[in-house]
Each structure stands twice: as C-alpha cells, then as structure tokens.
Scaffold this active site. Sequence first.
Site: not given
Length: 217
Positions: A67, A112
């Site tokens: 991701s 993230k």
Amino acid sequence: MDRNDFYGRFSTSSKAGSEDFLPKAKSLYGRHKSSWDLLLMLVVAFNLVFGVVRPFVAEPMRVPSKSMAPTLQPKDRMLTNKLAYDLTNPDRGDLVVFKGVEKKGKGERLVKRVVGLPGDVVHVDRGVLKVNGEPQNEPYLSKDDRGGGEGRDGARRKAPPGVNSFGPMFVPEDHVFVLGDNRANSHDSRYFGPVPTENLIGEPSLRFWPLNRLGTP
C-alpha cells in the site's frame, strides 16, 4: 595423629587451608570473568532494548503490504521513532505509523502518509489530490498513481480506480488525513476517515532491511 593436622585440613579458619583455597578461586574467577562480563552486557542490552528503547524510543516494524509502494515495499523492515510526535505535530508529507481505528484490526500498526492536517479540506479530483483547493505536488507516487498524467506513450492516462475521485472531506481538530502512496491499492482515510492524533505511534526513521535499500524512507 597430630590434632592440628586433623583440624587444620577441614577448618575454614585454618591459615594453610586459606592459602590453598584462594589461589584456586582466583584462577577459576579469572578464567570465567570474561564470559560473565559478556553475559552481563547482553542482559543489560536486552533490558535496554525491550524494557526502555522499544516501548519508548524506537521499535522495529515489518511492512506487510504494497500500500505504500514504491516508497516502502512489502517485507521492508524499518525503525519507528516513537518520540517524533511527543513535542511536535506531523506535517503534510510525513510518513506516520499509527494504531488502526476500525473495529476489525483495531490497534494494528499501519503506515501511511499524512496529506491533511486539522482544518484542511481534502479532495481527490480526477486523480489529483487537492488540499484546500490547491493541487499537491506528490513526487513520491508511482507514475501509475499520478492522476491526470501521461503514459509512457505520451497519451493522456486515466487515473486508476479508487484514485480518481474522493471527497471533499473536512479534517477535524486533533486528527490527520492519511493516504497510501499506492493509491489504487491502499486502505486509508478514504475508507476509515481521519485518524486521531492520539493514535499516532511515531515516524519511520530508518529502513534497515533489505541492505540495498538501507536509509531514510
């Protein structure tokens, strides 16, 4: 039998017995001193790492998915600086490690990138990230995730699914909005919303594995 000979051999107060015992004890201690010192150092180091360093200063983490590609690849290993946000707040563009906010996998460590701060309005328009209406420069994205860009053949390219459109969404106080660098394959604030700053664990400070990618993420 001489009484002194009998008692002198077994008595702990005997001078002869002391003279015989002490050199042997010193010799035995000398042979094992280095081993004991090494063991002591290992015990102290273990306690420092797992008792002090890991809970409060730095913690190793393994990247579980793609991701955050291309910035972080699956199975990359890195150290998280757990003091990063004790005295300061994250900035846009920071990589952050945080505890998941969803019921499923709550408390799971995730990584993230911060794209929105408290008070910001985040919007993805035709693949272009906009914050407060301003398009953002994101050189860390892969070419496939740069919405509205051009393909290798020079033709205008459509942004991948899941990247093309989102929001606008307001980021509330004491929260940050996070996205994965691999926008088409990232479960992030577009799905679970802004992340409370109290969930932030720290900032990835060093990638130590694989060795050919050693350095700051």
